[in-house]
Scaffold this active site. Structure first.
Site, PDB file in Angstrom:
ATOM      1  N   TYR A 195      54.029  27.676 -29.000  1.00 32.11           N
ATOM      2  CA  TYR A 195      53.951  28.637 -27.898  1.00 32.11           C
ATOM      3  C   TYR A 195      55.346  29.086 -27.450  1.00 32.11           C
ATOM      4  O   TYR A 195      55.494  30.095 -26.757  1.00 32.11           O
ATOM      5  CB  TYR A 195      53.202  28.059 -26.692  1.00 32.11           C
ATOM      6  CG  TYR A 195      51.717  27.847 -26.915  1.00 32.11           C
ATOM      7  CD1 TYR A 195      51.096  28.232 -28.091  1.00 32.11           C
ATOM      8  CD2 TYR A 195      50.923  27.263 -25.934  1.00 32.11           C
ATOM      9  CE1 TYR A 195      49.745  28.036 -28.302  1.00 32.11           C
ATOM     10  CE2 TYR A 195      49.565  27.067 -26.127  1.00 32.11           C
ATOM     11  CZ  TYR A 195      48.980  27.454 -27.315  1.00 32.11           C
ATOM     12  OH  TYR A 195      47.637  27.256 -27.515  1.00 32.11           O
ATOM     13  N   LYS A 223      49.039  16.866 -37.146  1.00 29.49           N
ATOM     14  CA  LYS A 223      48.566  17.383 -38.439  1.00 29.49           C
ATOM     15  C   LYS A 223      49.625  17.019 -39.474  1.00 29.49           C
ATOM     16  O   LYS A 223      50.195  17.872 -40.168  1.00 29.49           O
ATOM     17  CB  LYS A 223      48.336  18.906 -38.328  1.00 29.49           C
ATOM     18  CG  LYS A 223      47.650  19.528 -39.522  1.00 29.49           C
ATOM     19  CD  LYS A 223      46.192  19.153 -39.682  1.00 29.49           C
ATOM     20  CE  LYS A 223      45.617  19.743 -40.960  1.00 29.49           C
ATOM     21  NZ  LYS A 223      44.256  19.242 -41.270  1.00 29.49           N
ATOM     22  N   ASP A 279      42.097  17.744 -36.928  1.00 28.87           N
ATOM     23  CA  ASP A 279      40.769  18.238 -37.308  1.00 28.87           C
ATOM     24  C   ASP A 279      39.707  17.165 -37.111  1.00 28.87           C
ATOM     25  O   ASP A 279      38.650  17.406 -36.536  1.00 28.87           O
ATOM     26  CB  ASP A 279      40.756  18.833 -38.733  1.00 28.87           C
ATOM     27  CG  ASP A 279      41.571  18.043 -39.739  1.00 28.87           C
ATOM     28  OD1 ASP A 279      42.121  16.999 -39.374  1.00 28.87           O
ATOM     29  OD2 ASP A 279      41.637  18.475 -40.908  1.00 28.87           O
ATOM     30  N   ASP A 326      46.073  22.167 -25.962  1.00 26.83           N
ATOM     31  CA  ASP A 326      45.393  23.305 -25.337  1.00 26.83           C
ATOM     32  C   ASP A 326      43.951  23.378 -25.856  1.00 26.83           C
ATOM     33  O   ASP A 326      42.982  23.458 -25.090  1.00 26.83           O
ATOM     34  CB  ASP A 326      46.187  24.583 -25.685  1.00 26.83           C
ATOM     35  CG  ASP A 326      45.712  25.806 -24.938  1.00 26.83           C
ATOM     36  OD1 ASP A 326      44.859  25.670 -24.048  1.00 26.83           O
ATOM     37  OD2 ASP A 326      46.209  26.910 -25.243  1.00 26.83           O
ATOM     38  N   ASP A 337      40.127  22.015 -23.854  1.00 27.22           N
ATOM     39  CA  ASP A 337      38.940  22.854 -23.601  1.00 27.22           C
ATOM     40  C   ASP A 337      37.712  22.199 -24.240  1.00 27.22           C
ATOM     41  O   ASP A 337      36.624  22.167 -23.647  1.00 27.22           O
ATOM     42  CB  ASP A 337      39.116  24.262 -24.197  1.00 27.22           C
ATOM     43  CG  ASP A 337      39.708  25.273 -23.206  1.00 27.22           C
ATOM     44  OD1 ASP A 337      40.497  24.837 -22.349  1.00 27.22           O
ATOM     45  OD2 ASP A 337      39.385  26.473 -23.297  1.00 27.22           O
TER      46      ASP A 337
HETATM   47  C1  LIG Z   1      48.701  30.842 -21.660  1.00 28.87           C
HETATM   48  C2  LIG Z   1      47.955  29.686 -22.256  1.00 28.87           C
HETATM   49  C3  LIG Z   1      48.840  28.793 -23.032  1.00 28.87           C
HETATM   50  C4  LIG Z   1      47.263  28.957 -21.167  1.00 28.87           C
HETATM   51  C5  LIG Z   1      46.273  27.942 -21.632  1.00 28.87           C
HETATM   52  O1  LIG Z   1      45.335  28.198 -22.353  1.00 28.87           O
HETATM   53  C6  LIG Z   1      46.384  26.605 -21.090  1.00 28.87           C
HETATM   54  O2  LIG Z   1      47.434  26.190 -20.645  1.00 28.87           O
HETATM   55  O3  LIG Z   1      45.369  25.892 -21.161  1.00 28.87           O
HETATM   56 MG   LIG Z   2      43.920  26.584 -22.524  1.00 25.44          MG
END
Ligand SMILES: CC(C)CC(=O)C(=O)O
Ligand SMILES: [Mg+2]
Ligand SMILES: NC(=O)C1=CN([C@@H]2O[C@H](COP(=O)(O)OP(=O)(O)OC[C@H]3O[C@@H](n4cnc5c(N)ncnc54)[C@H](O)[C@@H]3O)[C@@H](O)[C@H]2O)C=CC1
Length: 379
Positions: free
Chosen positions: A148, A197, A230, A255, A259
């Site tokens: 990033y 990885k 993975d 990240d 989620d």
């Molecule tokens: C701009 C992204 C890196 C933000 C994101 O998805 C996060 O930090 O969870």
């Molecule tokens: Mg995120």
């Protein structure tokens, strides 16, 4: 109780989409538990682009640097990046603002606890109850390095684009120390699963070597293992208890995996996060670190403006703010207890309130009001 500072300043970065809706509820909660806090609203993301032309105005950075803590909603939306009608050039992206504030404050440690805020939610997880029961881990995500923040080239005339993933030894050492520290807060020390990885990426082979050396030398009592990303993603939904403890990983993998982790308790709207520039304390003077607190979700444009976003991830982020940046452990626990009572079933003495993402019909504001009401009984 720990000695507390009287003049506490918190910057609110509401951002875009559901950001202002969820921050409003978390701020309401903070005002009840910590009336001594003063607030300043600043711009970040798409709203900042529209007001000032940039996603992170200098004034926002200055206010954040002067504050005791920062609470953020989310940034982004389909209306950005905007196209300049005269030149047809694309403008800045809201997400750049978030990356820049993390870098400006050196918030290298992103802590994302994946826990059930109430046992009642076991019944609402999209995964089977017997699969998720007892799953409890903390994602420790490196936040200011990796792909990033690497050099990148946007699409060129040949239809080529690239992003570079770079890690250095000190970057890996410092995030590993955060994971080691969190492990040692449990007795016996919680196992660390480091995710990479290394079968493909050079940066992951460095990651694995440095994690191994740092934990072996500096945290000899902490058990640890390595898992490829993975298969880690598969284990997370097949048998998440196998990851119990601390899941240590780099920026992009963290990240994505965080989620995914939110599926365990049942919604992306539930999980909080703390982005810190040092070792998190557990309360008390001297244990405070610079911190930005935000739910792990984005601006949820599909539900923005409807008053139905789940504010719990943001309210629990406010609890982390109280704990890590203000040293107010008692208040942090009270917020977490109030959230639990709001979610607990009436048969358990709770309110059984849930927003639409969890199959309920409570509004964002109703959840915030209920947390505030329960909190007033607890304080
Ligand atoms: C701009 C992204 C890196 C933000 C994101 O998805 C996060 O930090 O969870
Ligand atoms: Mg995120
Ligand atoms: N930290 C941040 O500010 C982040 C910003 N983003 C940005 O957000 C925008 C939308 O991204 P998406 O991929 O759609 O991810 P998202 O996290 O905004 O939404 C994904 C799904 O989860 C739901 N959801 C998210 N938060 C919720 C909540 N509190 N309550 C109920 N449901 C919730 C949304 O309605 C949507 O269906 C993009 O511009 C993206 O760049 C994405 C992730 C993090």
């Amino acid at each position: 109780m720990a000695q507390q500072k009287q003049n506490i300043s918190v910057v609110l970065l509401e951002g875009d989409g559901v950001g202002p809706e969820v921050v409003a509820e978390a701020a309401k909660v903070l005002k009840v538990v910590a009336p001594q806090i003063t607030y300043k609203n600043e711009l970040i993301g798409g709203c900042a682009i529209d007001a000032t032309g940039v996603p992170l105005p200098e004034q926002t950075v200055v206010s954040c640097k002067n504050a005791d803590a920062i609470l953020l909603g989310a940034v982004g939306g389909p209306q950005w990046p905007r196209r300049d009608p005269a030149t047809n050039a694309l403008g800045p992206r809201p997400e750049q603002g978030l990356l820049e504030i993390r870098k400006s404050l050196d918030l290298f440690a992103n802590i994302r606890p994946c826990v059930f805020p109430s046992e009642a939610l076991l019944n609402y997880s999209p995964l089977k109850l017997e699969t998720v029961k007892g799953a409890e881990f903390i994602v420790v995500r490196e936040l200011t390095g990796g792909i990033y923040f690497g050099e990148r080239m946007e699409e060129n005339a040949e239809g080529e684009a690239w992003d570079k993933m770079v890690y250095t030894v000190p970057e890996i050492q410092r995030i590993t120390r955060i994971a080691g520290h969190l492990s040692l807060l449990s007795t016996p020390p919680a196992p660390i699963t480091s995710v990479d990885k290394a079968n493909v990426l050079a940066s992951s082979r460095l990651w694995r070597r440095v994690v191994t050396e740092t934990l072996t030398k500096e945290f000899p009592t902490v058990p640890f293992s390595h898992q490829l990303v993975d298969s880690a993603a598969m284990i997370m939904v097949k048998n998440p208890r196998a990851l119990n403890g601390v899941l240590l990983t780099e920026n992009m993998f963290g990240d994505i995996l965080s989620d995914e982790a939110s599926v365990i308790p049942g919604s992306l709207g539930l999980l909080p996060s703390a982005s810190l520039n040092g070792v998190p304390g557990t309360g008390g003077v001297g244990s405070k670190v610079v911190g930005l607190y935000e739910p792990i979700h984005g601006s949820a444009p599909d539900i923005a403006g409807q008053g139905i976003a789940n504010p719990i991830g943001t309210i629990l982020s406010a609890a982390l703010l109280l704990r890590y940046s203000l040293g107010m452990e008692r208040e942090a626990k009270a917020v977490e207890t109030a959230v639990r009572i709001v979610l607990d079933e009436p048969a358990q003495g709770g309110r059984g309130l849930r927003t639409k993402d969890l199959g309920g019909n409570a509004t964002t504001k109703e959840i915030g009001d209920a947390v505030v009401a329960e909190l007033k009984k607890l304080l």
